[in-house]
Write a protein that holds these residues in place. Structure first.
Motif, PDB file in Angstrom:
ATOM      1  N   ARG A  92      -5.186  18.369 -25.635  1.00  6.22           N
ATOM      2  CA  ARG A  92      -6.390  18.210 -25.671  1.00  6.22           C
ATOM      3  C   ARG A  92      -7.457  19.337 -25.583  1.00  6.22           C
ATOM      4  N   GLY A  93      -6.654  20.431 -24.878  1.00  2.00           N
ATOM      5  CA  GLY A  93      -7.387  21.839 -24.920  1.00  2.00           C
ATOM      6  C   GLY A  93      -8.372  21.604 -23.771  1.00  2.00           C
ATOM      7  N   LEU A  94      -7.929  20.920 -22.627  1.00  2.00           N
ATOM      8  CA  LEU A  94      -9.037  20.612 -21.285  1.00  2.00           C
ATOM      9  C   LEU A  94      -8.186  21.567 -20.101  1.00  2.00           C
ATOM     10  N   ARG A  95      -9.151  21.538 -19.224  1.00  2.00           N
ATOM     11  CA  ARG A  95      -8.812  22.054 -17.890  1.00  2.00           C
ATOM     12  C   ARG A  95      -9.620  21.131 -17.139  1.00  2.00           C
ATOM     13  N   LEU A  96      -9.073  20.722 -16.083  1.00  2.00           N
ATOM     14  CA  LEU A  96      -9.207  19.866 -15.067  1.00  2.00           C
ATOM     15  C   LEU A  96      -9.165  20.337 -13.744  1.00  2.00           C
ATOM     16  N   ARG A  97     -10.110  20.375 -12.864  1.00  2.00           N
ATOM     17  CA  ARG A  97      -9.769  21.076 -11.619  1.00  2.00           C
ATOM     18  C   ARG A  97     -10.252  19.931 -10.460  1.00  2.00           C
ATOM     19  N   VAL A  98      -9.474  19.984  -9.312  1.00  2.00           N
ATOM     20  CA  VAL A  98      -9.588  18.762  -8.324  1.00  2.00           C
ATOM     21  C   VAL A  98      -9.563  19.741  -6.986  1.00  2.00           C
ATOM     22  N   ASP A  99     -10.744  19.908  -6.500  1.00  2.00           N
ATOM     23  CA  ASP A  99     -10.668  20.432  -5.055  1.00  2.00           C
ATOM     24  C   ASP A  99     -10.611  19.474  -3.762  1.00  2.00           C
ATOM     25  N   GLY A 100     -10.004  19.546  -2.783  1.00  2.00           N
ATOM     26  CA  GLY A 100     -10.222  18.642  -1.776  1.00  2.00           C
ATOM     27  C   GLY A 100      -9.561  19.122  -0.386  1.00  2.00           C
ATOM     28  N   ASP A 101      -9.274  18.085   0.688  1.00  2.00           N
ATOM     29  CA  ASP A 101      -8.764  18.435   1.847  1.00  2.00           C
ATOM     30  C   ASP A 101      -7.533  17.351   1.845  1.00  2.00           C
ATOM     31  N   ALA A 102      -6.205  18.087   2.183  1.00  2.00           N
ATOM     32  CA  ALA A 102      -5.124  17.467   2.093  1.00  2.00           C
ATOM     33  C   ALA A 102      -4.445  17.048   3.408  1.00  2.00           C
ATOM     34  N   LEU A 123      10.535  14.139  -0.504  1.00  2.00           N
ATOM     35  CA  LEU A 123      10.656  14.378   0.941  1.00  2.00           C
ATOM     36  C   LEU A 123       9.498  13.961   1.722  1.00  2.00           C
ATOM     37  N   ARG A 124       8.296  14.258   0.943  1.00  2.00           N
ATOM     38  CA  ARG A 124       7.022  13.786   1.639  1.00  2.00           C
ATOM     39  C   ARG A 124       5.952  13.896   0.510  1.00  2.00           C
ATOM     40  N   CYS A 125       4.757  13.490   0.879  1.00  2.00           N
ATOM     41  CA  CYS A 125       3.776  13.352  -0.060  1.00  2.00           C
ATOM     42  C   CYS A 125       2.521  14.106   0.650  1.00  2.00           C
ATOM     43  N   ILE A 126       1.562  14.415  -0.330  1.00  2.00           N
ATOM     44  CA  ILE A 126       0.366  15.135   0.000  1.00  2.00           C
ATOM     45  C   ILE A 126      -0.764  14.259  -0.559  1.00  2.00           C
ATOM     46  N   GLU A 127      -1.671  13.612   0.422  1.00  2.00           N
ATOM     47  CA  GLU A 127      -2.967  13.081  -0.101  1.00  2.00           C
ATOM     48  C   GLU A 127      -4.093  14.045  -0.213  1.00  2.00           C
ATOM     49  N   VAL A 128      -4.801  13.754  -0.919  1.00  4.09           N
ATOM     50  CA  VAL A 128      -5.920  14.659  -1.465  1.00  4.09           C
ATOM     51  C   VAL A 128      -7.311  13.874  -1.022  1.00  4.09           C
ATOM     52  N   ALA A 129      -8.319  14.309  -0.330  1.00  6.91           N
ATOM     53  CA  ALA A 129      -9.446  13.553  -0.474  1.00  6.91           C
ATOM     54  C   ALA A 129     -10.254  14.571  -1.155  1.00  6.91           C
ATOM     55  N   VAL A 130     -10.880  13.973  -2.432  1.00  9.89           N
ATOM     56  CA  VAL A 130     -11.460  14.746  -3.203  1.00  9.89           C
ATOM     57  C   VAL A 130     -12.960  15.414  -2.961  1.00  9.89           C
ATOM     58  N   THR A 131     -12.902  16.468  -2.826  1.00  7.76           N
ATOM     59  CA  THR A 131     -14.558  17.093  -2.549  1.00  7.76           C
ATOM     60  C   THR A 131     -15.275  17.750  -3.724  1.00  7.76           C
ATOM     61  N   GLY A 132     -14.272  17.972  -4.808  1.00  9.87           N
ATOM     62  CA  GLY A 132     -14.799  18.784  -5.921  1.00  9.87           C
ATOM     63  C   GLY A 132     -14.067  18.317  -7.096  1.00  9.87           C
ATOM     64  N   TYR A 133     -14.694  18.281  -8.494  1.00  7.34           N
ATOM     65  CA  TYR A 133     -13.984  17.719  -9.479  1.00  7.34           C
ATOM     66  C   TYR A 133     -14.869  18.454 -10.645  1.00  7.34           C
ATOM     67  N   ASP A 134     -14.163  19.245 -11.601  1.00  5.81           N
ATOM     68  CA  ASP A 134     -14.535  19.949 -12.573  1.00  5.81           C
ATOM     69  C   ASP A 134     -13.713  19.617 -13.724  1.00  5.81           C
ATOM     70  N   ALA A 135     -14.422  19.064 -15.027  1.00  4.32           N
ATOM     71  CA  ALA A 135     -13.794  18.948 -16.194  1.00  4.32           C
ATOM     72  C   ALA A 135     -14.098  20.044 -17.097  1.00  4.32           C
ATOM     73  N   GLY A 136     -13.534  20.932 -17.477  1.00  7.65           N
ATOM     74  CA  GLY A 136     -13.881  21.988 -18.428  1.00  7.65           C
ATOM     75  C   GLY A 136     -13.865  21.620 -19.920  1.00  7.65           C
ATOM     76  N   SER A 137     -14.727  22.094 -20.494  1.00  9.28           N
ATOM     77  CA  SER A 137     -15.067  21.736 -21.938  1.00  9.28           C
ATOM     78  C   SER A 137     -13.809  21.959 -22.956  1.00  9.28           C
TER      79      SER A 137
END
Length: 155
Positions: A92-102, A123-137
């Motif tokens: 789709r030609g998109l950039r999606l960014r998720v920021d958070g605390d893991a 072996l393990r998993c990482i949980e992210v509490a989302v603090t920022g989200y940006d969907a590029g155009s």
């Protein structure tokens, strides 16, 4: 309040890879590739395990597999839990960014779906509490088509 839109959550769950950005206590950055794993033979319908599961509008979880044994990303997360995940959707030609605390989870009882269904080899998993989200155009990423048949996992 920052949330991941439901329609974009499905896109995140379908993508084959993302880049994981972390920073250590001294401020040195690290960026590593995270990709989905092929399902083991006899593991059901074949195909791939999902790469990310969006477990709520402000939460996602992803697996950690055996890698290069350097533990750069995990070591950074222990020192400083901030993460940035960059997803590129070439179709789709998109950039999606998720920021958070893991938070790193290595107890299968905490995420039974992860070890018994989503990512049996993790072996393990990482949980992210989302603090920022940006969907590029649209148009910020070149449009390409992934030929999954041509992708060979490293062993």
């Amino acid at each position: 309040m920052v949330t991941i839109p439901a329609a974009e959550a499905a896109v995140l769950e379908a993508l084959p890879f993302f880049m994981l950005g972390t920073v250590d206590a001294a401020g040195a950055a690290d960026c590593s590739h995270r990709g989905r794993m092929p399902r083991a033979e006899g593991g059901g319908e074949g195909g791939h395990d999902p790469l990310v599961k969006v477990t709520g509008p402000r939460r996602l979880v992803f697996p950690d597999y055996k890698g290069n044994a350097m533990f750069n990303s995990l070591g950074n997360l222990i020192q400083r839990p901030a993460v940035s995940l960059l997803f590129l959707d070439f179709a789709r030609g998109l950039r999606l960014r998720v920021d958070g605390d893991a938070v790193i989870h290595d107890d299968p009882a905490r995420w039974p779906d992860a070890w018994h269904g989503w990512w049996p080899a993790a072996l393990r998993c990482i949980e992210v509490a989302v603090t920022g989200y940006d969907a590029g155009s649209a148009g910020t990423v070149p449009r390409l088509r992934l030929d999954e048949a041509a992708v060979t996992p490293l062993r």
